[in-house]
Structure formats: C-alpha cells, structure tokens
Design a protein around this motif. Structure first.
Motif, PDB file in Angstrom:
ATOM      1  N   THR A   1       9.432  -4.684  -4.551  1.00 41.91           N
ATOM      2  CA  THR A   1       9.337  -4.654  -3.100  1.00 41.91           C
ATOM      3  C   THR A   1       8.919  -6.254  -2.845  1.00 41.91           C
ATOM      4  OG1 THR A   1       7.125  -4.112  -2.824  1.00 41.91           O
ATOM      5  CG2 THR A   1       8.709  -2.380  -2.597  1.00 41.91           C
ATOM      6  N   LEU A   2       8.089  -6.976  -3.644  1.00 46.04           N
ATOM      7  CA  LEU A   2       7.785  -8.321  -3.329  1.00 46.04           C
ATOM      8  C   LEU A   2       8.981  -9.267  -3.647  1.00 46.04           C
ATOM      9  CD1 LEU A   2       4.312  -7.985  -5.240  1.00 46.04           C
ATOM     10  CD2 LEU A   2       4.697  -7.733  -2.896  1.00 46.04           C
ATOM     11  N   GLY A   3      10.180  -8.746  -4.343  1.00 47.46           N
ATOM     12  CA  GLY A   3      11.180  -9.893  -4.654  1.00 47.46           C
ATOM     13  C   GLY A   3      11.561 -10.892  -3.548  1.00 47.46           C
TER      14      GLY A   3
ATOM     15  N   LEU B   1       2.337   5.646  -7.347  1.00 47.67           N
ATOM     16  CA  LEU B   1       1.232   6.348  -8.431  1.00 47.67           C
ATOM     17  C   LEU B   1       1.291   7.913  -8.310  1.00 47.67           C
ATOM     18  CD1 LEU B   1      -1.780   4.285  -7.230  1.00 47.67           C
ATOM     19  CD2 LEU B   1      -0.460   4.004  -9.642  1.00 47.67           C
ATOM     20  N   ILE B   2       1.365   8.355  -7.073  1.00 49.10           N
ATOM     21  CA  ILE B   2       1.416  10.075  -6.998  1.00 49.10           C
ATOM     22  C   ILE B   2       2.698  10.556  -7.761  1.00 49.10           C
ATOM     23  CG2 ILE B   2       2.079  11.913  -5.337  1.00 49.10           C
ATOM     24  CD1 ILE B   2       0.419  10.333  -3.316  1.00 49.10           C
ATOM     25  N   ALA B   3       3.849   9.874  -7.591  1.00 48.72           N
ATOM     26  CA  ALA B   3       4.938  10.243  -8.533  1.00 48.72           C
ATOM     27  C   ALA B   3       4.605   9.950  -9.787  1.00 48.72           C
ATOM     28  CB  ALA B   3       6.200   9.489  -8.094  1.00 48.72           C
TER      29      ALA B   3
ATOM     30  N   ARG C   1       0.782   1.487 -14.923  1.00 51.45           N
ATOM     31  CA  ARG C   1       1.842   0.510 -15.413  1.00 51.45           C
ATOM     32  C   ARG C   1       3.400   1.128 -14.937  1.00 51.45           C
ATOM     33  NH1 ARG C   1       1.319  -1.074 -21.678  1.00 51.45           N
ATOM     34  NH2 ARG C   1       3.215  -2.416 -20.818  1.00 51.45           N
ATOM     35  N   ASN C   2       3.367   2.239 -15.032  1.00 49.96           N
ATOM     36  CA  ASN C   2       4.807   3.053 -14.511  1.00 49.96           C
ATOM     37  C   ASN C   2       5.025   2.770 -13.126  1.00 49.96           C
ATOM     38  OD1 ASN C   2       6.458   4.354 -17.081  1.00 49.96           O
ATOM     39  ND2 ASN C   2       4.094   4.599 -17.262  1.00 49.96           N
ATOM     40  N   ALA C   3       3.893   2.825 -12.146  1.00 49.62           N
ATOM     41  CA  ALA C   3       4.000   2.511 -10.794  1.00 49.62           C
ATOM     42  C   ALA C   3       4.125   1.364 -10.460  1.00 49.62           C
ATOM     43  CB  ALA C   3       2.802   3.310 -10.281  1.00 49.62           C
ATOM     44  N   LEU C   4       3.881   0.573 -11.295  1.00 47.89           N
ATOM     45  CA  LEU C   4       3.963  -1.170 -10.489  1.00 47.89           C
ATOM     46  C   LEU C   4       5.614  -1.653 -10.393  1.00 47.89           C
ATOM     47  CD1 LEU C   4       1.165  -2.945 -12.600  1.00 47.89           C
ATOM     48  CD2 LEU C   4       1.449  -2.616 -10.474  1.00 47.89           C
TER      49      LEU C   4
ATOM     50  N   ALA D   1       0.826  -1.372   0.017  1.00 46.77           N
ATOM     51  CA  ALA D   1      -0.020  -0.051  -0.111  1.00 46.77           C
ATOM     52  C   ALA D   1       0.885   1.305  -0.144  1.00 46.77           C
ATOM     53  CB  ALA D   1      -0.825   0.108   1.498  1.00 46.77           C
ATOM     54  N   ARG D   2       1.870   1.281   1.083  1.00 46.22           N
ATOM     55  CA  ARG D   2       2.602   2.513   0.936  1.00 46.22           C
ATOM     56  C   ARG D   2       3.522   2.715  -0.405  1.00 46.22           C
ATOM     57  NH1 ARG D   2       4.558   1.443   7.211  1.00 46.22           N
ATOM     58  NH2 ARG D   2       5.567  -0.161   6.270  1.00 46.22           N
ATOM     59  N   GLN D   3       4.095   1.683  -0.846  1.00 45.86           N
ATOM     60  CA  GLN D   3       4.764   1.671  -2.042  1.00 45.86           C
ATOM     61  C   GLN D   3       4.078   2.011  -3.347  1.00 45.86           C
ATOM     62  OE1 GLN D   3       8.558   1.547  -2.518  1.00 45.86           O
ATOM     63  NE2 GLN D   3       7.696   2.476  -4.175  1.00 45.86           N
TER      64      GLN D   3
END
Length: 329
Positions: A256-258, A218-220, A247-250, A211-213
């Motif tokens: 982070t899920l790595g 998304l905002i950036a 797509r660019n925010a994903l 959620a935080r990432q």
C-alpha cells in the motif's frame, strides 16, 4: 561456510531479479509516458510566443519566437532532442522566465521531499503501532477506539488539519514557526521545526491506511495453519508473532505504500500554501496556471521517476522481509 555463501548468493539473486523486473517494466513505461507527456504540448495549442508577446501578437512575431524555441521543427525531432536531454538530466527551459527547469524543480523538490519523507515516517510508525495494537486487542474497546480514530483522520483533508495545527501550535502556543522552510544544511533542529507541522498534516491518510491494512493482515495471518502449527510446537507467543504473523502480514501493508510517497509529494500543494513553502507541488501548480508547458513536462517526468523509484524500493524490501517473496511466490 558453504551454506552461508549459498544463502548470500540466493539473496543476491532475488535482489537482482527484482531489480531486473522493475527495470524491464520501467523502460517501456518511461518511454511511453514521456512521449505522451511531450505530445501534450501539441494538443494544448500553447506556445511561448503567446506567453511572451500576448494574445495580440502578429503571426510573423509568433513564428519568429517559435523558431527561436525550435518549435518549427518536426514533432519527432523535437521529442528526440527533449528525450535525450531528459536522459542527461536536462528538462528544458521555462517559457515564462527562461530559467533552467531542472534547477527550479530541484529547489522545490528538496522542500517537498523533506515534508513528504517526514510525513511517510510519521504515518508508517504511528500506523504500525495503531494497527498492531488493534490486531492484538481485536474485538475489545481498544480495537474499536483505534478503528474509530483512524476512520476520523482518514476523512479529514490535509488543509483542514494544517490550519488547525498552525492555529494551535504555531499561533496559539508558539512552539513551531507558522511558515517558511530551513534547509537541512543549516541544522537539523531548525529544519525539523519547519517541516513537522506540514508533515503531520500530510501524514493522516498514511496513518489510517497503514493501520487498517496492517490490522486486517495481522488478523488474517494469525488464523493461518502455520500459526497453529507453531503453537503446537511450543514456540513462544513473541516468536510466533515476530517470526510468522508479522512477517507474513507485512506484504500487503508495504504494498500500500508503493504509491504513497509520490502521492504525498504531489498532494502537498495545498499544504505548501498554508505553511508558506515553495515546494514541488506549488511549483507544479504555478507552472500549470501560467501555461508553462516545459515546466509541466518536467514535473511529470520527475513524478514518473518518483513513482517507479519508490516502488522499486518497496519491492526490494518485500523481497527481503516477506517469506512468500523469498520462496519466489
């Protein structure tokens, strides 16, 4: 038609390049990690003779037992035989009970992968929803409420959440079993009922991180020039969000899920105790407590494979969905 073939070839090339880079990194890392893992036995000073015969065993008896296990051979010869077995899926024999370690780990890993997989799905889905809502309603009370919620759950230990869930939903309401595990082969319903509470307990950290990432990304992404250009061209807000912003925010979010999935498997030991599960984490803890070095080595090898394998999956997904990866950036 030629354009379609060219695009398919380009996608296949990206996938093969990603796999090639991952394999190129994996092989030396795996060899070094397994060598260090095997060397831990030499540095630990532990021996199967001490476990089987006790601390008062005579030097002759210790030497006899170690010879039976092949520990009187040169270190590199022992490592070579062990590494060859690892490549063929054989992780050795337990010092404590003589059982095949691959079988023991396989039994516990099925439990932990079920719980960790469910926790990852719950964490990604809830984190995606919360992060997206917070980004779309930024600076509003909804954004502040989501931020406060994920901050609270991020600092709550999994064992505390687990105890609360058992107390409320298992003991109090009786909606779920309080302990035990049922394999998926015996039915999806019983299997899901037994893993849902431990999965929820483990998912809090994933929900908060995703959620935080995602909110930040998304905002950036929404402030980039290409979004402004899309607005000027008259594209609909939905198309701009799905085709450009999301797509660019994903990318950062998926990155982070790595390490999340392997970390969930490793961090499940306390949760497994609470819910009475004989999983991978509990097996690792029991092996370490008993000084069963071959079992600990097997756990480390499987953990290495989980980390590298899951990161490979994440990299493949990144190469497919993010525009920067598709351009080779």
């Amino acid at each position: 038609m030629p354009d379609t073939r060219k695009r398919s070839a380009h996608i296949l090339g990206r996938v093969l390049a990603t796999v090639g880079r991952s394999v190129g990194i994996f092989i030396p890392v795996f060899v070094v990690a397994t060598f260090v893992t095997f060397a831990l036995r030499q540095m630990s000073g532990l021996s199967p003779a001490r476990i089987q015969l006790g601390e008062k065993a005579t030097p002759e008896a210790i030497a006899r037992v170690e010879a039976q296990w092949g520990l009187d051979r040169p270190f590199l010869a022992q490592y070579g035989d062990w590494f060859n077995g690892v490549l063929h899926g054989r992780l050795g024999t337990s010092w404590t009970n003589g059982s095949d370690i691959s079988t023991l780990i396989g039994t516990g890993l099925g439990v932990s992968l079920s719980v960790a997989g469910a926790a990852l799905v719950i964490g990604v889905v809830l984190g995606f929803v919360l992060g997206t809502v917070a980004a779309l309603r930024r600076t509003t009370w909804i954004d502040r409420a989501v931020t406060g919620f994920v901050t609270v759950i991020s600092v709550m230990p999994a064992f505390v959440v687990g105890i609360v869930l058992v107390t409320v939903f298992a003991v109090g309401l009786g909606w779920f079993p309080s302990a035990g595990y049922v394999p998926l082969a015996q039915g999806f319903g019983p299997w899901s009922l037994h893993i849902l509470l431990p999965a929820l307990a483990l998912s809090c950290d994933v929900v908060a991180d995703v959620a935080r990432q995602l909110r930040t990304s998304l905002i950036a992404a929404s402030l980039e020039n290409y979004v402004t250009g899309a607005v000027v061209r008259g594209l609909s807000p939905r198309r701009i969000f799905l085709g450009h912003v999301l797509r660019n925010a994903l990318g950062p979010t998926l990155a982070t899920l790595g390490l999340k999935f392997p970390a969930l498997v490793g961090a499940s030991v306390v949760t497994e105790w609470i819910f009475g599960l004989q999983g991978f984490g509990r097996f690792a803890n029991d092996a370490a407590q008993a000084g069963d070095v071959p079992a600990v080595q097997g756990v480390l090898v499987v953990s290495i494979v989980l980390v590298v394998g899951f990161n490979l999956i994440v990299n493949l997904v990144l190469a497919r969905v993010t525009p920067a990866a598709q351009r080779g950036v």
